[in-house]
Design a protein around this motif. Sequence first.
Motif, PDB file in Angstrom:
ATOM      1  N   ILE A  45     -29.204  49.064  -5.046  1.00 18.69           N
ATOM      2  CA  ILE A  45     -28.130  49.708  -4.276  1.00 18.69           C
ATOM      3  C   ILE A  45     -26.931  48.770  -4.317  1.00 18.69           C
ATOM      4  O   ILE A  45     -27.042  47.587  -3.963  1.00 18.69           O
ATOM      5  N   TRP A  47     -23.442  48.318  -2.662  1.00 18.28           N
ATOM      6  CA  TRP A  47     -22.653  48.811  -1.524  1.00 18.28           C
ATOM      7  C   TRP A  47     -21.724  47.684  -1.068  1.00 18.28           C
ATOM      8  O   TRP A  47     -22.182  46.561  -0.853  1.00 18.28           O
ATOM      9  N   ALA A 307     -25.329  56.807   4.811  1.00 18.29           N
ATOM     10  CA  ALA A 307     -25.830  56.780   3.421  1.00 18.29           C
ATOM     11  C   ALA A 307     -27.147  57.535   3.321  1.00 18.29           C
ATOM     12  O   ALA A 307     -27.994  57.444   4.224  1.00 18.29           O
ATOM     13  N   GLU A 310     -31.953  57.114  -0.327  1.00 14.68           N
ATOM     14  CA  GLU A 310     -32.082  56.298  -1.550  1.00 14.68           C
ATOM     15  C   GLU A 310     -31.034  55.203  -1.615  1.00 14.68           C
ATOM     16  O   GLU A 310     -31.190  54.234  -2.351  1.00 14.68           O
ATOM     17  N   GLU A 311     -29.926  55.359  -0.881  1.00 10.69           N
ATOM     18  CA  GLU A 311     -28.836  54.376  -0.970  1.00 10.69           C
ATOM     19  C   GLU A 311     -28.657  53.611   0.335  1.00 10.69           C
ATOM     20  O   GLU A 311     -27.663  52.933   0.523  1.00 10.69           O
ATOM     21  N   ASN A 312     -29.604  53.771   1.234  1.00 13.68           N
ATOM     22  CA  ASN A 312     -29.435  53.204   2.564  1.00 13.68           C
ATOM     23  C   ASN A 312     -30.193  51.872   2.668  1.00 13.68           C
ATOM     24  O   ASN A 312     -31.429  51.845   2.707  1.00 13.68           O
TER      25      ASN A 312
END
Length: 539
Positions: A45, A47, A307, A310-312
Motif C-alpha cells: 500500500i 499512501w 480507504a 485492501e488499501e487500509n
Amino acid sequence: MSLKSINPVKTKAWNDLKDHYEIIKDVQMKNLFVENPERANEMSIIWDEFLLDYSKNRITTETLSLLKALADEMKLNSSISKYFSGFKINKTENRSVLHTALRAPKDSKIEVDGINIISEIFEVKNKISQFSNGVISGQLKGYTNKNFTDIVNVGIGGSDLGPSMVINALTYYSNHLKLHFINNIDGDYVSEVLKRLNPETTLFVIVSKTFTTQETISNAHTIKKWFLKSASSHDLKKHLVAVTVNIKAANDFGVESKNVFKTWDWVGGRFSLWSAAGLSINLALGNDNFERLLDGAHKMDLHFQNAPFEENIPIITAMLSIWYNNFFNADSEAIIPYSQNLRKLPAYLQQAVMESNGKSIDRFGKKVDYQTGNIIWGGVGTNVQHAFFQLMHQGTKLIPADFIAFKKSLYGNTAQHDKLISNFLAQSEALLCGKTKDQIADEINDKEIIPYKIFPGNRPTNTIFIDKLTPENLGKLIAMYEHKIFVQGIIWNIYSYDQFGVELGKKLAGRILNDFSQDELNDHDASTKRLINNYKNFL
Ligand code: F6P
C-alpha cells in the motif's frame, strides 16, 4: 448506542479461515513469490509518505478476502463510525473514546452528551500554546527571574510513555529546553534526576488524568519537598503546572488554576499524548511541531475511515495480526524500528496494545474461548540483530514482526544510512527466504554442522517504509497503531478502552504498605506473608 456483540468464532468467515489455515500452514512464501511475480506490488500500500509492504506474510489473495469477510461479519465499518462520532464505545466505563477529536479540524462537529467538544478542545490548545511559547521564549520565568532551562514531566503509564516516546523520537526538532521524565515510584531514581537540576530554572509538569496515581503523587510530593529546601511555597507556584481531569486535586496540591491544563474522561491515558498530556511535547518541540504531529494523526484518521479494506493500512495490519494470533497461535509480535530515535516505540506500544486488548471477557460479558491481545515486544535495529534475532531466525517460535524505517537520513550521513537500510531490508529478506541445507552444503564440508546452519525462513514481516522522520509522519504512525488496536478489539469482541486489570495489584500494594508499619499483618498467602516478614526483619 454501543458496539454490537458478535462471537467471532461463530462467524462463517472464522470457520472458513480455519479451513483455509490447513491449506496455508505449510505453504512457503518463497514459492508464492515465484508463482506470482506481481505479489510484492499487489500486496503493498502506497499512501502519503508511507509504503506498507505486507507481501512477506503467509497469505494469499484468498486469505485476504476471508479476512475481509470476517471484518464485514464483525461489522467493522459501522463500529468505526461509532468510534469517530462519539458513541460511548467504552461501555464498561460509560465513556466515549475520542482521542481522534483532539486532532480534528476546528470546524468539525463532534458531540459528547449533546455538546460539541471541539471549541473546548481548541480553548485548551490555545492555553497550551500560549504557555509553551512563554516558556520557550523566556517570557515566563522562574522565581529568581531566570529563564527555564529544564522541564520535568512527572507521570506514569500514558502520562509518561507517549510524551517521552515522542520527545525522544523527534529530538531533531527540539529546542534548547532539556526534558526529563520522572515516572517510577523508585525514590532512588527521583533523587538521581533531581540532583542534576537547579530549582531556579526547572519547571515541573505533573501529568495525571486522575491526580490520584500513587507514583505520580508521591513523586510530586518529593519534588515539592526538594524545591522548598531552596525556596518558598509562593515561589513554587511558578514552577508547577498540572494536566488532569481532577482540577480540584491539582489546586489542592498547590497548582494555580491558570497553570492547570484540562483533559477529559473521553481521552484514555494511553491515547492522551494529543491532549494537554502532550504539554511536555509542546514545550520540547514548540507548538508548530506539536500541531504537525496532530495533523499527521488526523490524516491517518481520514485514511482509516475512508480507504477500502485492501488499501487500509491499520485494517490490513490488524487483520494480519489476527491471522497469526488466532490461526497460527503466534503469541507475540515484535516491533523493530530501524531508527534509534524510535527506541521507545516498543515500550509505548506495549501499554497501548496490551492495556487495551489484554482482556478475556467478551462484549456479551462471557469468558472468551479464543486468544485475544498479543504480547508486544521489540527493540531497535541494528542493535537487536546482535541480541534476540538469533531466536527470530532459528528459534521454535513464530514471531510476526513490523520492520519500520525512514528513507531519508535527518543529518545527511547517507553512507551510514545506506548501511542501516541495507540491514533493515536484509533481515526481512533473511526471515522470508531462510537458507536451505543444499545452500549450506555448498559452503561447508563438515556435514555434522549443516543442521545448525539451516535457516527455516518463511517467517512473516510487514515492512513500513516512511520517507522521513517528521512530526507529521510520526503522528501518522502512532495513529496507525491506535486504529490497529481498535480493529483488533472489534474482531475479538472485547472492550479495548478500560483497564480494570491494573487495579488489583494497586489495592494489594496499599495493604502491604500498611503491613510495614503495623505489628499484626493483614491476611495474605503464606509466600507473601513470609516475604513481608523477611523485608520487615531486614529493616
Ligand atoms: O495503571 C493504569 C493507568 O490508569 C494507565 O491507564 C494510565 O495511563 C496510568 O495509570 C496513569 O494514570 P493517571 O494519568 O491517572 O495518573
